[in-house]
Design a protein around this motif. Sequence first.
Motif, mmCIF file in Angstrom:
data_model
loop_
_atom_site.group_PDB
_atom_site.id
_atom_site.type_symbol
_atom_site.label_atom_id
_atom_site.label_comp_id
_atom_site.label_asym_id
_atom_site.label_seq_id
_atom_site.Cartn_x
_atom_site.Cartn_y
_atom_site.Cartn_z
ATOM 1 N N ARG A 117 -10.705 -8.960 8.740
ATOM 2 C CA ARG A 117 -10.335 -9.428 7.383
ATOM 3 C C ARG A 117 -10.504 -10.832 7.273
ATOM 4 N NH1 ARG A 117 -6.970 -5.985 9.645
ATOM 5 N NH2 ARG A 117 -6.623 -4.183 8.412
ATOM 6 N N ASP A 126 3.614 -10.490 5.570
ATOM 7 C CA ASP A 126 2.752 -11.124 4.334
ATOM 8 C C ASP A 126 2.327 -9.994 3.452
ATOM 9 O OD1 ASP A 126 0.780 -12.190 2.810
ATOM 10 O OD2 ASP A 126 -0.151 -13.272 4.274
ATOM 11 N N ASP A 155 -5.602 -1.027 11.906
ATOM 12 C CA ASP A 155 -6.935 -0.888 11.497
ATOM 13 C C ASP A 155 -7.602 -2.012 11.472
ATOM 14 O OD1 ASP A 155 -9.071 -0.255 10.019
ATOM 15 O OD2 ASP A 155 -8.085 -0.614 7.973
ATOM 16 N N GLY A 156 -7.930 -2.631 12.887
ATOM 17 C CA GLY A 156 -8.633 -4.000 13.102
ATOM 18 C C GLY A 156 -8.039 -4.889 13.345
ATOM 19 N N GLY A 157 -6.553 -4.987 13.211
ATOM 20 C CA GLY A 157 -5.804 -6.159 13.268
ATOM 21 C C GLY A 157 -5.584 -7.045 14.446
ATOM 22 N N VAL A 158 -5.061 -8.388 14.225
ATOM 23 C CA VAL A 158 -4.622 -8.794 15.535
ATOM 24 C C VAL A 158 -3.119 -8.394 16.165
ATOM 25 C CG1 VAL A 158 -3.752 -11.164 16.795
ATOM 26 C CG2 VAL A 158 -5.655 -11.110 14.740
ATOM 27 N N ASP A 211 9.063 -12.592 -0.238
ATOM 28 C CA ASP A 211 9.022 -11.445 -1.172
ATOM 29 C C ASP A 211 8.807 -10.078 -0.503
ATOM 30 O OD1 ASP A 211 9.137 -10.764 -3.944
ATOM 31 O OD2 ASP A 211 6.989 -10.284 -4.090
ATOM 32 N N ARG A 269 8.313 -9.238 13.430
ATOM 33 C CA ARG A 269 7.435 -10.401 13.349
ATOM 34 C C ARG A 269 6.066 -9.978 12.809
ATOM 35 N NH1 ARG A 269 10.320 -14.737 11.749
ATOM 36 N NH2 ARG A 269 8.173 -15.920 12.109
ATOM 37 N N PHE A 305 4.412 -13.912 -7.888
ATOM 38 C CA PHE A 305 4.695 -12.440 -7.478
ATOM 39 C C PHE A 305 4.080 -11.476 -8.279
ATOM 40 C CE2 PHE A 305 8.622 -14.224 -4.819
ATOM 41 C CZ PHE A 305 7.883 -14.679 -3.811
ATOM 42 N N ASP A 365 -7.799 -12.463 12.097
ATOM 43 C CA ASP A 365 -8.242 -11.236 12.015
ATOM 44 C C ASP A 365 -9.668 -10.831 11.823
ATOM 45 O OD1 ASP A 365 -8.577 -8.671 10.676
ATOM 46 O OD2 ASP A 365 -6.472 -8.428 10.611
ATOM 47 N N GLN A 422 -1.997 -3.123 3.310
ATOM 48 C CA GLN A 422 -1.760 -2.009 4.271
ATOM 49 C C GLN A 422 -0.519 -2.314 5.341
ATOM 50 O OE1 GLN A 422 -5.701 -2.140 5.999
ATOM 51 N NE2 GLN A 422 -5.531 -0.034 6.484
ATOM 52 N N ALA A 480 2.972 -9.777 11.436
ATOM 53 C CA ALA A 480 2.129 -10.704 10.391
ATOM 54 C C ALA A 480 1.596 -9.765 9.263
ATOM 55 C CB ALA A 480 0.931 -11.433 10.976
ATOM 56 N N TYR A 481 1.431 -8.625 9.337
ATOM 57 C CA TYR A 481 0.932 -7.710 8.248
ATOM 58 C C TYR A 481 2.188 -7.326 7.293
ATOM 59 C CZ TYR A 481 -3.174 -8.138 11.040
ATOM 60 O OH TYR A 481 -4.070 -8.794 11.792
ATOM 61 N N ARG A 501 -1.946 -8.646 19.657
ATOM 62 C CA ARG A 501 -1.333 -9.332 20.833
ATOM 63 C C ARG A 501 -0.078 -9.070 21.101
ATOM 64 N NH1 ARG A 501 0.381 -14.814 22.515
ATOM 65 N NH2 ARG A 501 -0.129 -14.869 25.085
ATOM 66 N N CYS A 530 -1.713 0.990 8.125
ATOM 67 C CA CYS A 530 -1.361 0.052 9.013
ATOM 68 C C CYS A 530 -2.373 -0.994 9.410
ATOM 69 C CB CYS A 530 -0.884 0.656 10.320
ATOM 70 S SG CYS A 530 -0.479 -0.709 11.556
ATOM 71 N N ALA A 531 -2.431 -2.301 8.886
ATOM 72 C CA ALA A 531 -3.239 -3.089 8.996
ATOM 73 C C ALA A 531 -3.633 -3.574 10.334
ATOM 74 C CB ALA A 531 -3.080 -4.398 8.280
ATOM 75 N N SER A 544 0.345 -9.887 0.803
ATOM 76 C CA SER A 544 -0.980 -10.014 0.392
ATOM 77 C C SER A 544 -1.807 -8.991 1.442
ATOM 78 C CB SER A 544 -1.507 -11.435 0.517
ATOM 79 O OG SER A 544 -1.870 -11.548 1.925
ATOM 80 N N TYR A 545 -1.343 -8.482 2.280
ATOM 81 C CA TYR A 545 -1.756 -7.311 3.108
ATOM 82 C C TYR A 545 -1.678 -6.086 2.401
ATOM 83 C CZ TYR A 545 -3.326 -10.680 6.792
ATOM 84 O OH TYR A 545 -3.821 -11.695 7.210
#
Lengths: 330, 738
Positions: free
Chosen positions: B661, A124, A143-146, A39, A118, B132, B658, A129, A120-121, A148, A139-140, A126-127
């Motif tokens: 979160r 997906d 803002d403390g995201g993974v 989506d 790619r 959705f 994360d 940001q 992840a934020y 790497r 920007c997730a 459901s995030y």
Amino acid sequence: MRPFRYERPATAARAVAAAGGEAHFLAGGTTMVDLMKLDVMRPERLLDITQLEDGRYDFIDWDGKSLRIGALTAMATLADDDEVRRRVPMLSDALWLAASPQIRKAARIGGNVLQRTRCAYFRDTSYAQCNKREPGSGCAALDGGVTRGHAVLGTSSACIATYPGDFAQSLIALDAVVEILGKDGPRAVRFAELHRQPHSRPDIETTLEEGDLIVAFSIPDADFPRSRYLKVRDRESYAYALASTAGALRMDGDVVADIRIALGGVATVPWRAREAEEMLKGSSISEDGLERAAEAAFAGASTTEDNAYKVDLGKRTMVRTFLELARMEG
Amino acid sequence: MAQNYDPAPEAKSNMGQPIPRYEAVQKVTGAKIYADDLPVPGRAAYGWMVTSAIAKGRITSIDYTAAKSVPGVQLILTHENRPSLADIKTFAGGGLGITDVQPLSGPEVHHDGQPVALIVADTFEAAREASFKLAISYAESSPTATFGDEGTVEKNLSEVNPRYEPIRFNDADAAITNSAHSIDVEYYTPTQHHNAIELFSTTAYWDGPRLVLHEPSQYVWGLRNASASMMEVDAENVRVKSPFVGGAFGSKAALTHRTALAAMAAKQLGRPVKLVAMRDQGFTHSGHRQETRQRVRLGCDANGKLTGYDHRQWEFTARTTPYSNGGLEKTVAMYDFKAARTDNYVVQGDRNVPTFMRSPAEVPTVYALEAAMNELAAKAGIDPVEFRKMNDTRVNPVNGVPYTSRSLNECLDAAAERFGWTGRNPEARSMRDGDWLIGWGCSIAMYPTQMMPSTARLTVRRNGTAFIEVAAHDVGTGCYTIAAQAAGERLGIDPRRIDVRMGDSRLPPGPISGGSISTASVTSAIAKACDLVDERLGVAKDASAEERSAALSGMAMPELEVVGSWVPAGMDESAIESLYKGGVRISGGAGEERTMFAFGAEMVEVRVNERTREVRVPRIVGAFAAGRIMNPRTAHSQYLGGLIWGIGSALHEATEIDHKRARYVNDNIAEYLIPVNADIEQVDIIMVPEVDEEVNILGVKGIGELANVGTPAAITDAIWHATGIRIRDLPVRIEKLL
């Protein structure tokens, strides 16, 4: 996924005329269909361009030292082309080391260069940001995201998503030209001008205009038998680059006559390290010289705690690429 | 290129024949043998599970309008309209539930990916589209993701599990302090997910008062009983069908929320409902390998004899359900320690509940012990293989209980010979090939020999065929094949003339397919059934195959049916009653009367690029001894898969979370990495013959969870040997070696 209309225009001109707004092109679908299922992309109409004009855009043509490739050529076809492998191995390498055999068979090179990140934020929904998905939402990742896998070059405070592809690094290194059919007719742009850095609008990823269809790539001077694509990653196959280098070398005796350096896995867009090239041109290849050039290539890097290693790894990858190219028979 | 895999390993002493798998043709031809393939009566509706987008907080409102307007949508279940359900108990409470959080029980969100709604529609696509459009608003609180984050709660395991006892065996502290050589090191192991290729599917339909569930399961009788109590119907009215399982590794043993969701929707709609947790949803649906921290203090004397061992483990778990896998009562039995001390803690945060994943207790704890053994061997200047051999034990040092059999030294010798270990230069960075640094490392593998009660119905026929029915499970291991072999060997019938039926709760109950207990338990029940056949036919126990065959073909009736039942030593017949209630009673391992383990030795070569630090594993050798091997071909596959799994565990596998979160970010199999073919080069398996007449009737030790244990310690030691760098947190990724 959401309902959509599927159309198969007969000609490129009709496809371009029909495209725009919520009507998108569909070739191999390896990014489009994936992101529709998630989506993230919600086209109302898909214009299947795989059958356009009896394969008119599926070709690999050499003319002297220049190479022209149709945008609907499958990744696998170009990767396997004997002449390409012999005369410009970096193009073939970059495709061979990408994705999986199934994906390489389906995906076309026009769509390949437009592969989306790619992050992840981004992928997906459901995030909440993601400036790339929802401009202005934040920007997730920052803002403390993974982070790497995220980029260290060409980033902005709005987005640090990595450009994920491999093949584009080889194209930018080879000074490729993108042939486009647009609503106002055909035109050509330098490959280096195709992608846009995120700045404040990471949702706008290219300079393509509404309806623009990439029909071919041309490389005026493609004879680089001493070239390669080195991809460093977490496993031996089917993984995105942590750092990669598309490198090409022409020597005049012990002196570098021409050198091309593009970096992958570390930047928000296909990344040409021109400053490093300038430093190395006209000198001999040495480990010290390469390390200084690599230093310059990453001088502008901006890192997070998770991805700080990419600066070191990116430099090492670049140095290794050219040490190995230097060992190759000229 | 060398041939890596023997097509059919030879049967050595105390091994059965390497016959092909019972279902080999079905599998390679794509026959419909999995739960989700089974036909249903009438037209099924399709469910989509909506999962929470936050890890902690509450749902403030749900707007159904847009979702309900999608054509074909039949039902949307949320906590606002959920029918009544009885509470599900978790394993700790004697039930089968994965979590203490009840399905759609309220607006509270306890972890990322908690199911918050079920949408059911005439087509999968409509359900997906409606998902959705279902607008759920949350009031979000700041969650606690993992170790070191704000809001964690640490408890000694004894606070949450009254049966847990820390080990205090002599004075470990003094023993370590007074040792000639000692180490004090910390290790970390990551969250991992099973990621079986077959997703978590459930199809539910009702036939009057009867509920039928098609669900891949490691315990159909357990699922039957747990589902019945949840749905408040008689257990006799629930049937679970799961003929084959497309990979489980522990993730399909528990009762998850989806079963209730599908069963409720099917009841409400009066038609079958098919529901699948998608790949990303699978990451929060049915547990994972818990993230751990380990601290190991270990000492030895000047000659290399071990002195004291102090091992403390912290397991990261859920705030709602403090699940723990433990394991230190097993590592403490591995060597001839003179003193030992263990402590196990749980650390709670806002996560879904961990569960068992292939060798759940052993993977983190044995990694830590074996990595520490390698570090201490290097410090003491002793070859690590020699170091293990000189500290071998015949008894559990803590209680003096003898091993029923232990062939670790034989495994070490066999692996060393095949690998060419002798003459390894102990110096780090002593081998290279061009730009690649080369290192060798070793570890032991171990897994407790465990068993559960089982029954089995055996039908023998005058025409020389037979039929076995037991509600055991084939999770890809070859259980059907081995059941046929167990009966065939005993009755003198070619196993290919024996039909087997499993994975259906209408069959006589078998054990949970977990803890590597199936082969030992099921073959024991089959052996009991064979004894009953002997009795009925008046055949002497030591009769020859010809005599038996003659007795069978001379039967008065065309067929004879018996039900064998078996309980492991130390359990009474009430264990069978518990089995019929879907209970889980397991014995074995470090017990009070017997110490029962299977062992292995693993040796590995790694190559590390000097500049860019990629780690490759060109070869690995594993030698294993595990009592009677029923089928060397399927056993070989288990070991092979285990070693490859171990390589992945060392270098690739980790679920990334994360911190802000408390959500998993690499929840797909493009970014949750496991080895691909190109990562695996030469894998050599040696099956060391071993006889154990005490463990169970056939002398079988479980092997499914053996080979992947210890591999990470072998690989980290090889990486140290190549580079001089000790990595103590898994997986070993490039950035740790720069």
